[in-house]
Design an enzyme around this catalytic site. Structure first.
Site, mmCIF file in Angstrom:
data_model
loop_
_atom_site.group_PDB
_atom_site.id
_atom_site.type_symbol
_atom_site.label_atom_id
_atom_site.label_comp_id
_atom_site.label_asym_id
_atom_site.label_seq_id
_atom_site.Cartn_x
_atom_site.Cartn_y
_atom_site.Cartn_z
ATOM 1 N N ASP A 130 -1.785 -5.063 -13.240
ATOM 2 C CA ASP A 130 -1.603 -5.956 -12.268
ATOM 3 C C ASP A 130 -0.790 -7.151 -13.115
ATOM 4 O O ASP A 130 0.114 -7.702 -12.711
ATOM 5 C CB ASP A 130 -2.996 -6.824 -12.049
ATOM 6 C CG ASP A 130 -2.960 -8.037 -11.073
ATOM 7 O OD1 ASP A 130 -2.844 -8.114 -10.033
ATOM 8 O OD2 ASP A 130 -3.104 -9.084 -11.921
ATOM 9 N N LYS A 172 2.602 -8.603 -5.111
ATOM 10 C CA LYS A 172 3.196 -8.399 -6.429
ATOM 11 C C LYS A 172 3.719 -7.183 -6.490
ATOM 12 O O LYS A 172 4.653 -6.770 -7.229
ATOM 13 C CB LYS A 172 2.176 -8.818 -7.587
ATOM 14 C CG LYS A 172 1.205 -7.580 -7.907
ATOM 15 C CD LYS A 172 -0.156 -8.502 -8.016
ATOM 16 C CE LYS A 172 -1.315 -7.513 -7.681
ATOM 17 N NZ LYS A 172 -2.580 -8.196 -7.234
ATOM 18 N N LYS A 201 3.055 -8.553 -12.702
ATOM 19 C CA LYS A 201 3.470 -9.920 -12.637
ATOM 20 C C LYS A 201 4.531 -10.234 -13.712
ATOM 21 O O LYS A 201 5.461 -10.945 -13.521
ATOM 22 C CB LYS A 201 2.259 -10.830 -12.832
ATOM 23 C CG LYS A 201 1.292 -10.659 -11.433
ATOM 24 C CD LYS A 201 0.064 -11.109 -11.603
ATOM 25 C CE LYS A 201 -0.856 -11.254 -10.559
ATOM 26 N NZ LYS A 201 -2.336 -11.304 -10.631
HETATM 27 N N1 HSE Z 1 -6.644 -9.415 -9.137
HETATM 28 C C1 HSE Z 1 -5.881 -10.554 -9.564
HETATM 29 C C2 HSE Z 1 -6.504 -11.195 -10.565
HETATM 30 C C3 HSE Z 1 -5.296 -11.455 -8.518
HETATM 31 O O1 HSE Z 1 -7.744 -11.301 -10.959
HETATM 32 O O2 HSE Z 1 -5.974 -12.255 -11.033
HETATM 33 C C4 HSE Z 1 -4.355 -11.138 -7.317
HETATM 34 O O3 HSE Z 1 -3.361 -10.738 -8.078
#
Ligand code: HSE
Length: 428
Positions: free
Chosen positions: A199, A103, A203
């Protein structure tokens, strides 16, 4: 024969290998020709040699994949920005199709990759980069392609969804749940990227690219994590009819202006996103023709992510036996206006700790009316000594008004602290 070169042999890489071992015939039959993993690039051959039937599959030189004219598809599952960026660029330049689950690298360099792929007559696919096993990228590219997508709301981080679910269902505090999540392997040893919302923000950038065909970078996305979410907020929200979810949100404000943000959000318990529990992910899409549509599934873990990686390999293989589709390449990929988050408006949930004396609620509510904000609900909760928790749900206000309001409330002698400020969405 289609040959694959795998870069990285962690959880996802190993799962890709295992699925080929288990479902290889089925995959070859679907494609209509044999397909196999020819080389796997790893940092240490010694470390991984016991995990493959034939150690000669392993190499510690990525060039053995990038320079091999027989390799058609390079699968990058190592993660991170560098050297993944270089490997992907080199693979595309060597006219190899690329599948990546990364990502960060897609979010940062998508435009470069699309251009490079187009220049060299190949494709780059990244289904696994958002939502793990959920086919959200393909759905946006293909399934919803007749629509003008007006909004997306994604639970795109499994770790934080697991933590929020467990706080709510087991009545434990954040740190206790995080510790258990780490022990069970749901949260990374260093969960900072998940917990901080980063994260989900990466995304969000990718979803914006595919849903809205816009090229934005991380700095256009306001993001906030779940560090400050307390058991109390989850319980109060529950009493008021809401769940708290970390949402990645994209809204089309007008044809060329978008708002992109990631933060914990109160949503009605009856909303389908509220039913997405534990490490599951979901993406709720609003299209002008299809209306609302939600896809839900496992957003992390080896097999679900590898399932998405292999779906991309299969798509590319179809194209190899026909011709390159370019379905992935955003030919009208534009720069976009992203609304400043200061102007973003929504309802707000406040939790204040105030002095438990007569007239306090009046003083507090006066601050809201000064800013022409109406109070939809105000409830006095737990009292400890001379302090009381007050929970307020307001009419919509902008982020800048919310900040001014917080300053005004904090300046009251009767207010000890503003314990929480959370955004609330009722209609999607
Ligand atoms: N670490 C991410 C999550 C998964 O907990 O959704 C990988 O993108």
């Amino acid at each position: 024969m289609i040959n694959i070169g795998l870069i990285g042999f962690g959880n996802v890489g190993k799962s890709v290998f295992d699925i080929f071992a288990e479902n290889g015939d089925l995959i070859s039959n679907r494609i209509g020709q044999p397909i196999h993993i020819k080389k796997i690039a790893v940092r240490s051959i010694e470390k991984y040699s016991s995990q493959v039937p034939d150690p000669s599959l392993l190499t510690d030189s990525v060039d053995d994949i990038l320079q091999d004219p027989d390799i058609d598809i390079v699968v990058e599952v190592m993660g991170g920005d560098q050297p993944a960026y270089n490997f992907i660029t080199q693979a595309l330049t060597h006219k190899k199709h690329v599948v990546t689950a990364n990502k960060e690298v897609v979010s940062k360099h998508k435009r470069h990759f699309f251009q490079c792929a187009k220049e060299h007559g190949v494709d780059i696919y990244f289904e696994a980069a958002v939502g793990g096993g959920i086919p959200i990228i393909r759905s946006l590219k293909v399934g919803f392609s007749a629509n003008n997508i007006t909004a997306f709301y994604g639970i795109v981080n499994g770790t934080t969804n697991y933590i929020l679910t467990k706080i709510q269902e087991e009545g434990k505090d954040f740190n206790t749940v995080l510790k258990t999540a780490q022990e069970l392997g749901f949260a990374e040893a260093d969960p900072t990227m998940d917990i901080s919302g980063l994260d989900a923000a990466y995304k969000c950038v990718i979803l914006a690219a595919v849903a809205f065909k816009i090229d934005v970078q991380l700095d256009s996305v306001y993001y906030e994590g779940i560090e400050s979410i307390s058991l109390k907020d989850i319980q109060y929200a529950d009493e008021l009819g809401f769940r708290i979810k970390l949402l990645a949100i994209g809204n089309r404000i007008d044809p060329d202006t978008f708002s992109l943000h990631v933060h914990p959000t109160l949503i009605p318990k009856e909303h389908p996103l509220s039913s997405v529990r534990n490490e599951f992910n979901a993406t709720y899409i609003v299209g002008d023709q299809v209306g609302e549509s939600m896809l839900m599934g496992k957003g992390a873990g080896g097999s679900p992510t590898a399932s998405a990686v292999i779906s991309d390999i299969i798509d590319i293989s179809f194209n190899l036996s026909q011709s390159v589709s370019y379905r992935n390449l955003e030919t009208r990929f534009s720069d976009a206006q992203v609304q400043s988050f200061d102007a973003h408006e929504c309802q707000v949930y406040f939790r204040l700790s105030v002095k438990n004396t007569p007239g306090v609620l009046e003083q507090v509510s006066l601050q809201f009316s000064k800013h022409s904000i109406s109070i939809e609900k105000i409830i006095q909760k737990e009292m400890i000594d001379d302090r009381a928790d007050v929970v307020i749900i307001t009419s919509p206000m902008s982020e800048s008004t919310s900040r001014l309001l917080q300053e005004n409330i904090l300046s009251l002698d009767s207010c000890h602290q503003i314990s929480s400020v959370l955004r609330l969405i009722k209609s999607f």
